[in-house]
Design a protein around this motif. Structure first.
Motif, PDB file in Angstrom:
ATOM      1  N   ASP A  27       2.860  -2.695  10.807  1.00  0.00           N
ATOM      2  CA  ASP A  27       4.212  -3.188  11.067  1.00  0.00           C
ATOM      3  C   ASP A  27       4.196  -4.661  11.456  1.00  0.00           C
ATOM      4  O   ASP A  27       5.058  -5.433  11.034  1.00  0.00           O
ATOM      5  CB  ASP A  27       4.865  -2.355  12.169  1.00  0.00           C
ATOM      6  N   GLU A  30       3.412  -6.789   8.358  1.00  0.00           N
ATOM      7  CA  GLU A  30       4.573  -6.828   7.468  1.00  0.00           C
ATOM      8  C   GLU A  30       5.666  -7.736   8.024  1.00  0.00           C
ATOM      9  O   GLU A  30       6.319  -8.485   7.273  1.00  0.00           O
ATOM     10  CB  GLU A  30       5.104  -5.411   7.252  1.00  0.00           C
ATOM     11  N   GLN A  34       3.431 -10.433   5.476  1.00  0.00           N
ATOM     12  CA  GLN A  34       2.441  -9.819   4.581  1.00  0.00           C
ATOM     13  C   GLN A  34       3.024  -8.517   4.054  1.00  0.00           C
ATOM     14  O   GLN A  34       3.140  -7.532   4.783  1.00  0.00           O
ATOM     15  CB  GLN A  34       1.131  -9.562   5.340  1.00  0.00           C
ATOM     16  N   THR A  35       3.392  -8.494   2.814  1.00  0.00           N
ATOM     17  CA  THR A  35       4.065  -7.333   2.244  1.00  0.00           C
ATOM     18  C   THR A  35       3.139  -6.592   1.282  1.00  0.00           C
ATOM     19  O   THR A  35       2.091  -7.088   0.880  1.00  0.00           O
ATOM     20  CB  THR A  35       5.329  -7.779   1.477  1.00  0.00           C
ATOM     21  N   GLY A  36       3.574  -5.390   0.916  1.00  0.00           N
ATOM     22  CA  GLY A  36       2.830  -4.595  -0.056  1.00  0.00           C
ATOM     23  C   GLY A  36       1.480  -4.139   0.482  1.00  0.00           C
ATOM     24  O   GLY A  36       1.329  -3.781   1.661  1.00  0.00           O
ATOM     25  N   ALA A  39      -0.191  -5.741   3.742  1.00  0.00           N
ATOM     26  CA  ALA A  39       0.135  -5.259   5.086  1.00  0.00           C
ATOM     27  C   ALA A  39      -0.708  -4.049   5.466  1.00  0.00           C
ATOM     28  O   ALA A  39      -1.051  -3.870   6.644  1.00  0.00           O
ATOM     29  CB  ALA A  39       1.628  -4.906   5.160  1.00  0.00           C
TER      30      ALA A  39
END
Length: 219
Positions: A27, A30, A34-36, A39
């Motif tokens: 969490d 993200e 930092q996505t996808g 993360a």
């Protein structure tokens, strides 16, 4: 019969704690941009560095080697894990993550790679083994050349002689008697006195009993 599976309370607790810590790290990563899959990779990286540092600590302790570097990386990974758990407890607005936290999260992969490399590829040096010194027989190396003596050739190495109760019972090699006679003659020429057993023992480097036996043969 197949063994009965019994859940271990400590193992169950470790799985729960690990899952919660993993979720908190995900969490936070993200929220920091930092996505996808990135993360999800952050919790794995933090936990792997923590485990690698702990294993390195155990290895260094077993080898009685300094463990300051391993302790440092263990502390870094522990702070990263605890920090993520505390940050997601409501103390930090995940919708407005500060810039410094974004910088820390973005720079974590390089830091974790450096720490893991140093932990794995640093060799443990064992202290050098010191070979025991060989026993030296004082009788076998008892021939001493008096400075200024006419004969500069060293006396031959003599075998070890077992001490006896009386000096006369000692078997003195003829070569040693001849060398002792030269030493005695040189002492008499320089001092004008007859050499005594103590001086003869000091010049030849032999035990007291053998020195008395040699003095007795010199007459």
């Amino acid at each position: 019969m197949s063994p009965t599976f019994r859940p271990d309370a400590v193992l169950v607790q470790a799985v729960i704690a690990g899952a919660l810590s993993f979720a908190h790290l995900h969490d936070l990563a993200e929220a920091a941009g930092q996505t996808g899959w990135k993360a999800w990779a952050y919790p794995v990286s933090v936990d792997l560095l923590l485990v690698a540092a702990w294993r390195r600590l155990r290895t260094l302790r077993a080898a009685d080697a300094p463990a300051r570097s391993a302790w440092s990386w263990f502390t870094v990974a522990l702070v990263a894990s605890l920090g993520a758990n505390v940050a997601t407890a409501g103390l930090l607005d995940l919708s407005h993550v500060p810039d410094w936290l974004r910088i820390l999260v973005a720079g974590w992969p390089a830091l974790a790679f450096l720490g893991g490399t140093l932990l794995v590829h640093t060799s443990v040096e064992s202290p050098p083994e010191v070979e025991p010194m060989a026993d030296v027989d004082p009788v076998a190396n008892s021939a001493v050349i008096e400075p200024g003596s006419a004969d500069s050739d060293p006396a031959p190495a003599l075998p070890a002689v077992e001490p006896a109760s009386e000096p006369a019972a000692l078997a003195v090699p003829p070569a040693l008697v001849a060398h002792a006679r030269k030493v005695a003659d040189d002492h008499h020429a320089r001092t004008g006195t007859r050499i005594d057993p103590d001086t003869l023992r000091a010049r030849l480097g032999v035990p007291p009993l053998m020195a008395e036996a040699i003095a007795a043969q010199l007459g």
